[in-house]
Scaffold this motif. Structure first.
Motif, PDB file in Angstrom:
ATOM      1  N   TRP A  33       1.104  -1.315   0.124  1.00 39.78           N
ATOM      2  CA  TRP A  33       0.151  -0.074   0.019  1.00 39.78           C
ATOM      3  C   TRP A  33       0.822   1.333  -0.012  1.00 39.78           C
ATOM      4  O   TRP A  33       1.209   1.569  -1.008  1.00 39.78           O
ATOM      5  CB  TRP A  33      -0.931  -0.145   1.015  1.00 39.78           C
ATOM      6  N   PRO A  34       1.140   1.962   1.209  1.00 43.30           N
ATOM      7  CA  PRO A  34       2.118   3.066   1.093  1.00 43.30           C
ATOM      8  C   PRO A  34       3.468   2.889   0.819  1.00 43.30           C
ATOM      9  O   PRO A  34       3.944   1.669   0.980  1.00 43.30           O
ATOM     10  CB  PRO A  34       1.577   3.709   2.351  1.00 43.30           C
ATOM     11  N   ASP A  35       4.066   3.777   0.481  1.00 46.52           N
ATOM     12  CA  ASP A  35       5.668   3.806   0.317  1.00 46.52           C
ATOM     13  C   ASP A  35       6.516   3.644   1.633  1.00 46.52           C
ATOM     14  O   ASP A  35       7.253   3.016   1.742  1.00 46.52           O
ATOM     15  CB  ASP A  35       6.304   4.730  -0.552  1.00 46.52           C
ATOM     16  N   GLU A  36       5.771   4.253   2.597  1.00 47.58           N
ATOM     17  CA  GLU A  36       6.257   4.103   4.029  1.00 47.58           C
ATOM     18  C   GLU A  36       5.147   4.412   5.130  1.00 47.58           C
ATOM     19  O   GLU A  36       4.140   4.927   4.755  1.00 47.58           O
ATOM     20  CB  GLU A  36       7.304   5.633   4.167  1.00 47.58           C
ATOM     21  N   ILE A  49       1.407   7.335   7.059  1.00 44.27           N
ATOM     22  CA  ILE A  49       1.759   6.600   6.190  1.00 44.27           C
ATOM     23  C   ILE A  49       2.090   7.699   4.880  1.00 44.27           C
ATOM     24  O   ILE A  49       1.624   8.860   5.018  1.00 44.27           O
ATOM     25  CB  ILE A  49       0.541   5.651   5.737  1.00 44.27           C
ATOM     26  N   THR A  50       3.089   7.216   4.077  1.00 40.84           N
ATOM     27  CA  THR A  50       3.416   8.127   3.171  1.00 40.84           C
ATOM     28  C   THR A  50       3.425   7.418   1.746  1.00 40.84           C
ATOM     29  O   THR A  50       3.837   6.467   1.637  1.00 40.84           O
ATOM     30  CB  THR A  50       5.081   8.542   3.467  1.00 40.84           C
ATOM     31  N   PHE A  51       2.850   8.200   1.030  1.00 38.15           N
ATOM     32  CA  PHE A  51       2.908   7.937  -0.573  1.00 38.15           C
ATOM     33  C   PHE A  51       4.090   8.842  -1.101  1.00 38.15           C
ATOM     34  O   PHE A  51       3.918   9.828  -1.275  1.00 38.15           O
ATOM     35  CB  PHE A  51       1.471   7.973  -1.114  1.00 38.15           C
ATOM     36  N   GLY A  52       5.166   8.252  -1.850  1.00 42.62           N
ATOM     37  CA  GLY A  52       6.204   9.030  -2.515  1.00 42.62           C
ATOM     38  C   GLY A  52       7.406   8.922  -1.567  1.00 42.62           C
ATOM     39  O   GLY A  52       7.182   8.302  -0.463  1.00 42.62           O
ATOM     40  N   ASP A  53       8.522   9.459  -2.079  1.00 39.18           N
ATOM     41  CA  ASP A  53       9.474   9.461  -1.244  1.00 39.18           C
ATOM     42  C   ASP A  53       9.241  10.646  -0.217  1.00 39.18           C
ATOM     43  O   ASP A  53       9.103  11.817  -0.518  1.00 39.18           O
ATOM     44  CB  ASP A  53      10.807  10.072  -2.266  1.00 39.18           C
ATOM     45  N   LYS A  54       9.724  10.046   1.071  1.00 41.02           N
ATOM     46  CA  LYS A  54       9.192  10.763   2.351  1.00 41.02           C
ATOM     47  C   LYS A  54      10.171  12.159   2.460  1.00 41.02           C
ATOM     48  O   LYS A  54       9.808  13.109   3.131  1.00 41.02           O
ATOM     49  CB  LYS A  54       9.188   9.902   3.625  1.00 41.02           C
ATOM     50  N   ASN A  55      11.269  12.015   1.675  1.00 44.69           N
ATOM     51  CA  ASN A  55      12.254  13.284   1.777  1.00 44.69           C
ATOM     52  C   ASN A  55      11.851  14.235   0.764  1.00 44.69           C
ATOM     53  O   ASN A  55      12.854  15.057   0.328  1.00 44.69           O
ATOM     54  CB  ASN A  55      13.570  12.675   1.634  1.00 44.69           C
ATOM     55  N   SER A  56      11.190  13.822  -0.179  1.00 44.68           N
ATOM     56  CA  SER A  56      10.471  14.948  -1.291  1.00 44.68           C
ATOM     57  C   SER A  56       9.372  15.606  -0.912  1.00 44.68           C
ATOM     58  O   SER A  56       8.540  15.265  -0.445  1.00 44.68           O
ATOM     59  CB  SER A  56      10.184  13.938  -2.668  1.00 44.68           C
ATOM     60  N   PRO A  57       9.409  17.013  -1.447  1.00 48.36           N
ATOM     61  CA  PRO A  57       8.240  17.679  -0.907  1.00 48.36           C
ATOM     62  C   PRO A  57       6.875  17.516  -1.731  1.00 48.36           C
ATOM     63  O   PRO A  57       5.914  17.568  -1.206  1.00 48.36           O
ATOM     64  CB  PRO A  57       8.717  19.231  -1.626  1.00 48.36           C
TER      65      PRO A  57
END
Length: 154
Positions: A33-36, A49-57
């Motif tokens: 499901w999520p990326d993180e 939960i994070t969708f996409g790179d958590k270090n990206s805006p």
């Protein structure tokens, strides 16, 4: 359409114990499901939960609150609420995974409710509902495939 709830029933060839782990534990969630995922699967716990790179805006970070953690029968959480707020029936969506033994496998009863309670205006309600239908129609088959991989390695 009434845009009130999304409901799905899926048979999974794994025990409720295995399926419960996959729908509740961060190390499994991020596989389908999520990326993180950062959460403790206990009632009352909060996480994100994070969708996409958590270090990206451009990443989408979504807070969630575990409402019910009853292994291996039921796992539910509230999400889609404003950061800094406490999740409640009038400001969030409720996702529930109900797991029912079925033969050698599990019947997963999935629901997401609360769309109308959010108080969105009609166009936003319709858009959010359709986005979530599309999302779950994408991610729930990934859940089934991931559980099959987990079972094959045990």
């Amino acid at each position: 359409m009434e845009y009130g709830s999304i409901e799905r029933e899926i048979h999974i060839d794994a025990t409720p114990e295995v399926v419960y782990e996959v729908v509740s534990r961060p190390e499994h969630l991020r596989e389908w499901w999520p990326d993180e995922a950062e959460l403790t699967p206990v009632t009352g716990a909060t996480g994100v939960i994070t969708f996409g790179d958590k270090n990206s805006p451009e990443a989408t970070v979504v807070p969630l609150t575990v409402i019910e953690a009853d292994p291996p029968r039921r796992f539910s959480f509230r999400w889609v609420y404003d950061e800094g707020r406490t999740a409640a029936p009038d400001n969030s969506l409720l996702v529930t995974f109900e797991l029912v033994p079925s033969g050698a496998g599990t019947l997963l009863r999935f629901s997401e409710t609360g769309f109308r309670e959010k108080g969105w205006e009609a166009a936003v309600l319709e858009e959010q509902y359709r986005e979530h239908v599309t999302g779950w129609d994408h991610f729930l088959p990934r859940l089934v495939a991931y559980v099959a991989r987990v079972v094959s390695t045990r």
